[in-house]
Write a protein that holds these residues in place. Structure first.
Motif, PDB file in Angstrom:
ATOM      1  N   LEU A  80     -37.700  13.063-123.691  1.00 19.80           N
ATOM      2  CA  LEU A  80     -37.751  13.487-125.093  1.00 19.80           C
ATOM      3  C   LEU A  80     -39.198  13.771-125.495  1.00 19.80           C
ATOM      4  O   LEU A  80     -39.520  14.839-126.025  1.00 19.80           O
ATOM      5  CB  LEU A  80     -37.166  12.391-125.982  1.00 19.80           C
ATOM      6  N   ILE A 111     -40.832  17.586-126.135  1.00 21.51           N
ATOM      7  CA  ILE A 111     -41.448  18.005-127.400  1.00 21.51           C
ATOM      8  C   ILE A 111     -42.891  18.437-127.180  1.00 21.51           C
ATOM      9  O   ILE A 111     -43.338  19.468-127.695  1.00 21.51           O
ATOM     10  CB  ILE A 111     -41.400  16.851-128.413  1.00 21.51           C
ATOM     11  N   PHE A 164     -30.584  17.572-119.272  1.00 24.36           N
ATOM     12  CA  PHE A 164     -30.233  18.100-120.575  1.00 24.36           C
ATOM     13  C   PHE A 164     -31.463  18.252-121.463  1.00 24.36           C
ATOM     14  O   PHE A 164     -31.714  19.309-122.041  1.00 24.36           O
ATOM     15  CB  PHE A 164     -29.215  17.150-121.220  1.00 24.36           C
ATOM     16  N   TYR A 200     -32.833  21.439-123.445  1.00 25.07           N
ATOM     17  CA  TYR A 200     -32.509  21.419-124.873  1.00 25.07           C
ATOM     18  C   TYR A 200     -33.681  21.891-125.717  1.00 25.07           C
ATOM     19  O   TYR A 200     -33.506  22.600-126.716  1.00 25.07           O
ATOM     20  CB  TYR A 200     -32.121  19.981-125.225  1.00 25.07           C
ATOM     21  N   PHE A 201     -34.865  21.487-125.312  1.00 31.04           N
ATOM     22  CA  PHE A 201     -36.034  21.832-126.114  1.00 31.04           C
ATOM     23  C   PHE A 201     -36.713  23.127-125.712  1.00 31.04           C
ATOM     24  O   PHE A 201     -37.357  23.767-126.536  1.00 31.04           O
ATOM     25  CB  PHE A 201     -37.068  20.695-126.061  1.00 31.04           C
ATOM     26  N   TYR A 240     -22.529  20.095-124.163  1.00 25.64           N
ATOM     27  CA  TYR A 240     -22.993  19.386-125.348  1.00 25.64           C
ATOM     28  C   TYR A 240     -22.493  20.051-126.616  1.00 25.64           C
ATOM     29  O   TYR A 240     -21.955  19.406-127.510  1.00 25.64           O
ATOM     30  CB  TYR A 240     -24.524  19.343-125.330  1.00 25.64           C
ATOM     31  N   ARG A 284     -19.884  18.320-129.205  1.00 30.77           N
ATOM     32  CA  ARG A 284     -20.315  18.008-130.569  1.00 30.77           C
ATOM     33  C   ARG A 284     -19.170  18.161-131.546  1.00 30.77           C
ATOM     34  O   ARG A 284     -19.067  17.447-132.539  1.00 30.77           O
ATOM     35  CB  ARG A 284     -21.450  18.939-131.002  1.00 30.77           C
ATOM     36  N   PHE A 304     -16.708   8.931-124.135  1.00 32.67           N
ATOM     37  CA  PHE A 304     -16.124   9.349-125.405  1.00 32.67           C
ATOM     38  C   PHE A 304     -14.592   9.303-125.317  1.00 32.67           C
ATOM     39  O   PHE A 304     -13.912   8.723-126.149  1.00 32.67           O
ATOM     40  CB  PHE A 304     -16.620  10.764-125.701  1.00 32.67           C
ATOM     41  N   PHE A 338     -31.432  10.045-127.029  1.00 28.94           N
ATOM     42  CA  PHE A 338     -30.909  10.506-128.317  1.00 28.94           C
ATOM     43  C   PHE A 338     -29.518  11.132-128.216  1.00 28.94           C
ATOM     44  O   PHE A 338     -28.751  11.084-129.166  1.00 28.94           O
ATOM     45  CB  PHE A 338     -31.869  11.490-128.983  1.00 28.94           C
ATOM     46  N   VAL A 339     -29.180  11.667-127.057  1.00 27.69           N
ATOM     47  CA  VAL A 339     -27.876  12.318-126.939  1.00 27.69           C
ATOM     48  C   VAL A 339     -26.739  11.310-127.038  1.00 27.69           C
ATOM     49  O   VAL A 339     -25.739  11.528-127.711  1.00 27.69           O
ATOM     50  CB  VAL A 339     -27.762  13.060-125.597  1.00 27.69           C
ATOM     51  N   GLN A 372     -26.212  10.230-130.451  1.00 33.17           N
ATOM     52  CA  GLN A 372     -25.716  11.325-131.280  1.00 33.17           C
ATOM     53  C   GLN A 372     -24.209  11.511-131.110  1.00 33.17           C
ATOM     54  O   GLN A 372     -23.485  11.701-132.072  1.00 33.17           O
ATOM     55  CB  GLN A 372     -26.430  12.610-130.885  1.00 33.17           C
ATOM     56  N   GLY A 402     -35.060   8.179-131.220  1.00 35.14           N
ATOM     57  CA  GLY A 402     -34.967   9.438-130.493  1.00 35.14           C
ATOM     58  C   GLY A 402     -34.271  10.507-131.307  1.00 35.14           C
ATOM     59  O   GLY A 402     -34.655  11.684-131.293  1.00 35.14           O
ATOM     60  N   SER A 456     -35.916  14.065-132.384  1.00 38.64           N
ATOM     61  CA  SER A 456     -35.312  15.327-131.956  1.00 38.64           C
ATOM     62  C   SER A 456     -34.937  16.183-133.162  1.00 38.64           C
ATOM     63  O   SER A 456     -35.053  17.406-133.151  1.00 38.64           O
ATOM     64  CB  SER A 456     -34.103  15.015-131.067  1.00 38.64           C
TER      65      SER A 456
END
Lengths: 260, 348, 281
Positions: free
Chosen positions: A107, A111, A198, A202-203, A217, A221, C117, C218-219, C222, C233, C237
């Protein structure tokens, strides 16, 4: 195996495979909400075959991981070769940087990388994603190859030299072939780590350009998505097959080597 | 201190029979050796006696008590391993104290006993060191102390000297002998080194392919081996074939056309026998069997001399170096053999 | 190839590491001070002030680190016996078992999270089974709770820990265990006096490798965590993806990093005495 050992292995195995077993099971369940009662059906697999998004995303992942693995393995092997010949403190420093790359959460790295790409004007993009992934995967390659190079019997090199091979020749004819399995192994490792990465993707990937993890993902969601179950089953099956294939190949070549 | 009795133990691993109806008996306080080559089953037998393996059939008795189903931690046996197995993260003091700690002895008592144990093996100054700081011989002594401090009924030694340098081996052999004399613990040494077995043990059990070939006093195993295989295993041999003949009321055998008077159960007229003569029993002399010197190998204090008989057969003799120095390659001389030292074995 | 001339081999590697790791992290410091767009401006500590204004973000940091710790601890409880047992079975079986441990993780983490999940969903398979005991209704689930996140992170930590503990355990000679048995040590005593001290270094290394990613995750939170499961996280993000406040994101990011590094340092020092002699010469 004692009874206690069997119990431990069975319980841990259950824990490790519970989510996967459920996913595989549900991939055959026609309920669109993942609930019981269970009714057998293949419909999610046919839905999967028609799902263009997943196919495109999978292809992107494979392509990206391939390029990243190629670059990372090349750079990483060169780096490892250099590293094992270094005796000064620079070696320790470089080890530290590599360790930091593995240890720092992706992460934070993601960033930070995005920032620098923004600064130099590239921003998010395919190239950024490649470079970022290579950076993150590099330490794995370096450590694997380094470990193998260090483990090589120095006597072999000395034997080669006593038989007349120059340093360069020794390197190409002795060191590289012996290290090749590890180099290939690290390439595979690089591929897998990148494929499943991921966070960095992702970023760094442009919005809307999705690799497989990102695609999954975005679908997840929104809640339960049965086609993902089918996909997971297919991926797992594919992984098992590839693993078995590699095992067979590895065993085959070993037999060949031993017979000589 | 206790008696050990191994009764009719058999053990198989899969399809392979490793031990076949093996029986051993060690009286209280004795030091016996289990001698065999690798693959003979000796290590398996040791592990069964210690409790890490369960025999397919047979029983283990310590002082008459059946311990075959007792766990190793409850068997009151001390073990010295080939690679010492000292706990690398504990000091020598803590290693030796380990067993006492397991028995929850009082701290003062432990300190006292450990001090005595360190004295016994002369490692007092190494108490606070880690195993990695000790030499092989020192590590082995620590391992012995650790096992003996619990005053076990039985001490098992699994090839304790084979990981050591030759020179150290000799020193440690003496240490073991001394320690055994002082503590009088019943002990079983497992080894492939016949010299070790002969030096340390009062009785030797020779085992091969899971079967006991001979179980006898050490000097008998060497001097009167049960068969040709044992003879060759425990020492070097010169072998001759002969037929026993009756002559002037006694039985004789012939070596290189010389007759030697023999006796014993196999000394019967007409018996075809194999004669074994140890190299050290072949003496260079001024008369006797004619030989020619083929090779002289000096080994320090002794010398191995290869001699050829008239018919070309080669003999190996072991003589003192000063005697060997009077010889030269190619010269002709004579050898004499003490007929009482000729070992007679069945020919089969 | 003379050794001295090999240095150029390291260039690509160093170039990428420098540009993707060292410089960006340094840049983050600048960014957090608002210098992202225009380096001629004065640094502004607005972002940092925001962090320390309320206890919110510090509490989030604490929560994230605590989550990482608990997840690592749970994973250790499962991984330790597993790693140890695998090191004691015959070599052929070892390979198979190790392969089986790694296999689920070759599949993308996202899929595993999704698997969790599905597993935890209300009226899903797990809940339906548990509801048979009539203790809990099938409708409820621990999905969308912080617990789900913790369990997921623990799950993700398993393969690394199992492998690392396996590696340490395999190096413990069976003779040491046999020796302890012959000295009267029961199974429990053997674990505490022999196995634990000797596998500790591997365990610590493995823990660091799983703790850090868990703290920065963070995933998982989330997808599985629900409203109460927000971790630091997630906030970071969000700053980048949703809110577009890179300065604040950078500041939070650096705070997370320093928190993690401090924890790692403290952890390492605390466990130093246990390392004694566990590296056999």
């Amino acid at each position: 195996m004692t009874k206690a050992q069997k119990i431990v292995i069975a319980s841990v195995g259950l824990i490790l495979y519970a989510p996967l077993i459920v996913v595989i099971l549900m991939s055959f369940n026609s309920s669109p909400y993942g609930t019981f009662p269970f009714s057998f059906s293949f419909k999610w697999y046919s839905y999967l075959l028609k799902s263009e998004d997943l196919f495109i995303a999978s292809w992107r992942s494979i392509w990206l991981s391939f390029i990243v693995a190629l670059l990372a393995t090349t750079m990483g092997t060169m780096f490892a070769v250099w590293r094992v010949s270094v005796k000064s403190v620079i070696g320790v420093a470089s080890d530290g940087i590599l360790l930091a790359t593995i240890a720092i959460p992706w992460l934070i790295l993601g960033i930070a990388m995005l920032q620098i790409f923004n600064l130099i004007g590239i921003g998010r993009g395919n190239v950024s994603a490649v470079i970022g992934n290579v950076a993150v995967v590099l330490p794995y390659v370096v450590f694997v190859v380094m470990a193998r190079l260090r483990g090589l019997d120095e006597n072999l090199i000395e034997a080669g030299r006593s038989l007349g091979a120059t340093q360069l020749k020794s390197f190409y004819r002795i060191t590289v072939p012996l290290a090749m399995p590890s180099i290939l192994g690290s390439a595979l490792l690089a591929f897998v780590v990148c494929f499943n990465n991921f966070t960095i993707q992702y970023f760094l990937l442009p919005l809307g350009v999705r690799t497989l993890p990102l695609e999954i993902y975005s679908q997840v969601r929104t809640g339960y998505s049965p086609a993902i179950n089918a996909l997971a089953t297919v991926v797992l099956l594919g992984t098992v097959l590839i693993a078995l294939l590699l095992e067979r190949l590895g065993a085959g070549s070993k037999q060949f080597r031993d017979r000589r | 201190m206790a008696r050990l009795e191994v009764c009719n133990v058999s053990f198989s691993f899969g399809d392979t029979r490793i031990l076949n109806d093996v029986s051993i008996s060690i009286p209280d306080g004795d030091f016996h050796a289990l001698l065999g080559s690798s693959g003979s089953g000796k290590t398996t037998l040791l592990r069964i006696i210690a409790g890490f393996l369960k025999p397919d059939s047979g029983t283990i008795l310590i002082n008459g008590k059946d311990v075959t189903n007792v766990l190793p931690e409850h068997r009151d046996i001390g073990i010295v391993f080939q690679q010492y197995a000292l706990f690398p993260h504990l000091t020598i003091w803590e290693n030796i104290a380990f067993g006492l700690k397991m028995r929850k002895l009082h701290k003062l008592e432990i300190t006292e006993k450990v001090a005595k144990a360190l004295e016994l093996v002369r490692l007092e100054s190494f108490a606070q060191k880690l195993p990695s700081e000790l030499s092989g011989g020192q590590k082995q002594r620590a391992a012995v102390a650790r096992a003996l401090i619990l005053e076990p009924s039985l001490l098992l030694l699994d090839e304790p000297l084979s990981a050591l340098d030759r020179r150290i081996r000799g020193e440690l052999r003496e240490e073991l002998a001394r320690v055994h004399r002082q503590t009088a613990t019943t002990a079983l040494l497992v080894t492939h080194d016949q010299e070790e077995a002969l030096v340390l043990a009062s009785e030797i059990v020779v085992i091969e392919n899971g079967v006991v070939r001979q179980s006898d006093k050490a000097e008998n195993v060497y001097g009167s081996p049960a068969d040709l295989w044992v003879a060759g295993f425990v020492g070097r041999t010169n072998q001759f074939r002969s037929v026993c003949k009756s002559k002037n009321g006694v039985i004789v055998v012939s070596i290189a056309n010389e007759d030697f008077v023999v006796s014993g159960p196999l000394a019967v007229e007409g018996n075809e026998v194999v004669l074994v003569v140890r190299p050290e029993e072949i003496a260079i002399s001024d008369f006797g069997i004619p030989v020619r010197v083929k090779e002289i190998r000096f080994m320090g204090a002794t010398a191995q001399v290869i001699l050829t008989l008239a018919n070309g057969y080669e003999l190996e003799s072991l003589i003192l170096a000063p005697v060997a120095r009077k010889l030269a390659v190619g010269i002709a001389t004579f050898i004499a053999i003490d007929s009482s030292k000729i070992q007679i074995l069945a020919f089969n | 190839m003379k050794t001295k001339r090999r240095w150029f081999l390291s260039l690509p590697g160093f170039a990428i590491l420098a540009s993707m790791l060292v410089i960006p992290l340094l840049l983050q410091v600048a960014t957090s001070l608002g210098l992202a767009k225009n380096l001629s401006e004065f640094p502004r500590a607005d972002s940092w002030r925001r962090i320390f204004e309320s206890t919110l973000y510090l509490r989030l940091l604490y929560k994230s680190m605590w989550t990482g710790l608990v997840a690592t601890a749970i994973a250790i409880l499962i991984a330790w016996p597993a790693g140890w047992v695998i090191s004691r079975v015959p070599k052929g079986t070892q390979k198979v078992l190790l392969g089986a441990v790694i296999l689920p993780y070759l599949v993308s983490t996202i899929l595993l999270i999704y698997g969790f999940f599905v597993l935890l969903a209300g009226n899903g398979p797990l809940m339906s089974m548990i509801s048979l005991t009539n203790l809990i209704s099938a409708d409820s689930s621990i999905l969308y709770t912080h617990t789900a996140t913790v369990l997921m992170l623990a799950y993700e930590a398993l393969p690394v820990l199992i492998l690392v503990i396996y590696a340490s355990s395999a190096s413990i000679d069976q003779a040491l265990i046999d020796s302890a048995r012959s000295l009267g040590a029961s199974r429990l005593k053997r674990f505490f006096h022999i196995v634990l001290p000797l596998t500790m270094p591997g365990l610590v290394a493995g823990s660091a490798l799983v703790f850090v990613p868990a703290v920065g995750s963070f995933v998982e939170s989330q997808i599985l965590g629900g409203p109460n499961g927000i971790l630091l996280g997630n906030v970071i993000s969000d700053q980048i993806r949703r809110i577009n406040d890179p300065a604040f994101g950078a500041a939070l990011s650096l705070m997370l990093l320093s928190g993690v590094l401090t924890a790692a340092y403290v952890f390492g020092r605390l466990l130093k005495p246990l390392y004694r002699g566990s590296n056999p010469a």
